[in-house]
Design an enzyme around this catalytic site. Structure first.
Site, PDB file in Angstrom:
ATOM      1  N   GLU A 191      -3.799 -18.436 -20.808  1.00  0.00           N
ATOM      2  CA  GLU A 191      -4.183 -19.345 -19.727  1.00  0.00           C
ATOM      3  C   GLU A 191      -5.185 -20.380 -20.259  1.00  0.00           C
ATOM      4  O   GLU A 191      -6.319 -20.037 -20.560  1.00  0.00           O
ATOM      5  CB  GLU A 191      -4.813 -18.562 -18.569  1.00  0.00           C
TER       6      GLU A 191
ATOM      7  N   GLY B  58      -6.026  -2.314  -0.074  1.00  0.00           N
ATOM      8  CA  GLY B  58      -5.355  -1.034  -0.267  1.00  0.00           C
ATOM      9  C   GLY B  58      -4.055  -1.064  -1.042  1.00  0.00           C
ATOM     10  O   GLY B  58      -3.459  -0.012  -1.292  1.00  0.00           O
TER      11      GLY B  58
ATOM     12  N   ASP C  48      -6.135 -13.879 -19.923  1.00  0.00           N
ATOM     13  CA  ASP C  48      -6.921 -14.661 -18.975  1.00  0.00           C
ATOM     14  C   ASP C  48      -7.944 -15.548 -19.689  1.00  0.00           C
ATOM     15  O   ASP C  48      -8.449 -15.199 -20.756  1.00  0.00           O
ATOM     16  CB  ASP C  48      -7.637 -13.680 -18.035  1.00  0.00           C
TER      17      ASP C  48
ATOM     18  N   ASP D  71      -1.554  -1.022  -4.173  1.00  0.00           N
ATOM     19  CA  ASP D  71      -1.743  -0.175  -5.352  1.00  0.00           C
ATOM     20  C   ASP D  71      -0.480  -0.113  -6.205  1.00  0.00           C
ATOM     21  O   ASP D  71       0.535  -0.756  -5.903  1.00  0.00           O
ATOM     22  CB  ASP D  71      -2.171   1.230  -4.916  1.00  0.00           C
TER      23      ASP D  71
ATOM     24  N   ASN E 213      -5.729   6.603  -1.390  1.00  0.00           N
ATOM     25  CA  ASN E 213      -6.670   6.106  -2.396  1.00  0.00           C
ATOM     26  C   ASN E 213      -7.266   4.745  -2.031  1.00  0.00           C
ATOM     27  O   ASN E 213      -7.879   4.085  -2.877  1.00  0.00           O
ATOM     28  CB  ASN E 213      -6.013   6.045  -3.784  1.00  0.00           C
ATOM     29  N   ASP E 214      -7.128   4.319  -0.791  1.00  0.00           N
ATOM     30  CA  ASP E 214      -7.659   3.009  -0.395  1.00  0.00           C
ATOM     31  C   ASP E 214      -9.159   2.913  -0.647  1.00  0.00           C
ATOM     32  O   ASP E 214      -9.668   1.884  -1.099  1.00  0.00           O
ATOM     33  CB  ASP E 214      -7.369   2.736   1.078  1.00  0.00           C
TER      34      ASP E 214
ATOM     35  N   ASN F  28       0.850  -1.185   0.000  1.00  0.00           N
ATOM     36  CA  ASN F  28       0.000   0.000   0.000  1.00  0.00           C
ATOM     37  C   ASN F  28       0.888   1.238   0.000  1.00  0.00           C
ATOM     38  O   ASN F  28       1.289   1.739   1.048  1.00  0.00           O
ATOM     39  CB  ASN F  28      -0.921  -0.006   1.226  1.00  0.00           C
TER      40      ASN F  28
END
Length: 613
Positions: free
Chosen positions: A358, A162, A329, A164, A142-143, A137
């Site tokens: 994947e 949180g 993905d 980032d 900006n959490d 974090n």
């Protein structure tokens, strides 16, 4: 009276101005001069925009096509950009009944020098995978962001914690110092969902970084700073689905934009149906067109506008963020033809770029189907340079956990590697012992550190590009059975006040320091040892709990002897004369000379790594 009324109505009508249109989005918002992909289809969204005609006035830039869908709130405008066009801002006007009803800025940018020939990741690299919300974090401000649906709650294993982009930027030196040369964060784009938004795979805006992670500019800064430290940035792309709160879902660009008309219908996950000559068409359709969950609407890439949007979105992020690779993905779940077209378009723009898909299958034939160069009886022509090596992943975990026997233990890994003949380029595969969707190897082995080290040694020395999951170097464990929120635990030291700190070593246990030092030594050695990047691999059938293989090129070789026995084991060396006779050896991690006689003493539960001189 009737004549007066008609005349008044006519005068009033003539005096009314054309209604202004509010353009909510044009995507992409910019492009680059000199791209091979120089015909860009812009998605334009605004109420009633389809009643207007777009125009622009700029030398070297022209609108060459305009298409509408069944939704009057969208236009698809194709812009052609000449190679000598001048970068800068452009106003696109939208005209209705001879009046300009909307004007929206658009931009041409200059490319970075050498952008088209950027080198993607390959077997020279080692990938460090992180879940950004759980890594560090770096910016607590900006959490939680006002207006977004989920706030931070570190006490909830399935909530946002949180972490980032700022946290990743602060610890690039640590990642590089551990011997890793590529950083793969799970998706950092906007996931404005009411719950489980931390993982990143339910995207609500494909052109916007989640504000709780940072800004688009921060992604570019991360890439630039990492590259300066010898670390490339791999972006996790999702082509198969979006999130239920994606802005499209309130006003779909076309009725067929989402499979099953936008109504939830689950996938059957039967990935073999893509190649199975006996598969019922309904089963194949249920696999590709079904949704993962009701919170992830399944995209219909057969819609040509959506297909172009997704291709351009990928090209945009590569160019904008200076990426060195893409991890795609849920690869096989998207439309088969589209997947080929998408990968082909990316490589046409960036011939030396790297992409890995994947395909979660234990069957090498299923995985190989998607790799570039594979001749498929189905007629599908694949363009993916690499795939995640799930068959080796599954076989490695089984081999380490099983007792040794005729048909268990090392032999299963040995025989799985023997299937490399089905791949066009097995050396390009990405190998891994764990990731964000599996239990951690340390948990899988019930906390057996010595056996865990065997797995790491295999990962660092087998063919392919190794991928390592953050925190395992300090023995983050989680549950033995998969539990996503817990296995994606917070990196110790990533939050102020953490009692232990993986980045400085403060507060770590002796076992954690040991595992971290071993990982660092292993991958630092790998980074400076070309034989582990491109040397041929010759392996010998496992015997008595020991699996031996060599990476070699001419007279040079590396010997890997993996001993799963609890006690010391004498290894007869006559069997390996072709690599050892008349040569000396040195321990790869300590540099100490090792005598090669008729036998070699292998410590119990250990990897013996020798450079043969």
């Amino acid at each position: 009276m009737r004549t007066i009324l008609c005349t008044l109505a006519l005068l009033l009508g003539l005096s009314l101005p054309a209604r202004a249109i509010d353009i909510e989005r044009i995507e992409p918002a910019n492009w680059w001069v000199g791209m091979r992909h120089n015909r860009v289809e812009l998605l334009v969204h605004g109420t009633g925009i389809a009643t207007s005609t777009p125009r622009l006035s700029r030398a070297g830039v022209a609108i060459v096509d305009v298409q509408k869908t069944d939704n009057p709130n969208y236009l698809f405008v194709t812009v052609e950009i000449a190679g000598d066009a001048i970068p800068g801002g452009i106003d696109i006007e939208f005209v209705h009944a001879g009046k300009v009803v909307a004007t929206h800025p658009w931009r041409l940018d200059a490319r970075e020098p050498g952008s088209a020939r950027r080198r993607g990741f390959d077997a020279r690299d080692a990938i460090y995978l992180v879940t950004p919300d759980r890594f560090a974090n770096g910016d607590p401000s900006n959490d939680s962001v006002t207006g977004m649906l989920e706030a931070a709650n570190r006490a909830n294993p399935n909530g946002r914690h949180g972490g980032d982009i700022a946290g990743m930027r602060q610890h690039i030196d640590y990642i590089a110092g551990m011997g890793f040369t590529q950083l793969w964060p799970t998706p950092f784009l906007e996931n404005d969902q009411p719950q489980y938004s931390y993982h990143g795979y339910a995207i609500t805006d494909l052109y916007k970084t989640d504000p709780r992670m940072g800004r688009n500019e921060d992604v570019r800064a991360l890439s630039r700073e990492a590259r300066a430290k010898g670390v490339g940035l791999i972006m996790d792309i999702v082509l198969n689905h979006i999130a239920s709160k994606h802005w499209w879902m309130t006003d779909l660009p076309a009725k067929d934009w989402i499979n099953h008309g936008g109504t939830f219908a689950p996938t059957n996950h039967r990935r073999t149906t893509i190649q199975d000559p006996h598969a019922a068409p309904a089963d194949r359709e249920a696999f590709t067109d079904g949704w993962f969950v009701d919170a992830m609407p399944d995209l219909n890439q057969r819609n040509p506008h959506l297909a172009r949007y997704l291709i351009q979105n990928t090209l945009w992020w590569i160019e904008y963020a200076g990426l060195s690779g893409i991890r795609e993905d849920t690869f096989g779940y998207a439309d088969t033809q589209f997947l080929g077209d998408w990968a082909k378009a990316v490589l046409a723009e960036y011939p030396d770029f790297a992409m890995v898909g994947e395909e979660w299958s234990i069957n090498p034939v299923v995985v190989a189907h998607w790799q570039r160069g594979k001749q498929n009886t189905s007629g599908h022509v694949p363009h993916m340079p690499s795939m995640m090596d799930f068959p080796i992943h599954i076989a490695l975990r089984s081999a380490l956990a099983q007792p040794e026997g005729w048909d268990s233990g090392w032999v299963n890994l040995y025989e799985m590697l023997a299937n490399d003949f089905v791949y066009p380029d097995a050396d390009a595969l990405v190998v891994f012992a764990e990731n964000h969707d599996t239990s951690r190897l340390f948990a899988h082995l019930d906390g057996d550190l010595a056996t865990w080290k065997l797995g790491m040694a295999y990962l660092a020395t087998v063919r392919g590009t190794p991928q390592f999951y953050y925190g395992s170097e300090v023995l983050l464990r989680g549950p033995r059975e998969r539990n996503d929120g817990q296995l994606r635990a917070d990196m110790p030291g990533g939050w102020s006040g953490d009692p232990a700190d993986a980045f400085t070593g403060n507060g770590l246990s002796a076992a954690q320091r040991d595992a971290q030092a071993y990982t660092r030594a292993l991958f630092d050695w790998r980074k400076r040892t070309p034989l582990l990047h491109s040397g041929k691999l010759t392996h010998f059938a496992p015997q008595d709990g020991v699996y031996v293989y060599f990476r070699h090129d001419g007279a040079k070789s590396v010997m890997v002897a993996l001993n799963k026995n609890a006690g010391a084991t004498p290894l007869l060396l006559e069997r390996f004369d072709a690599f050892l006779r008349g040569r000396g050896a040195r321990d790869a991690l300590t540099g100490n000379a090792v005598a090669l006689g008729t036998t070699l003493a292998l410590p119990g539960k250990s990897a013996t790594l020798l450079e043969i001189e």
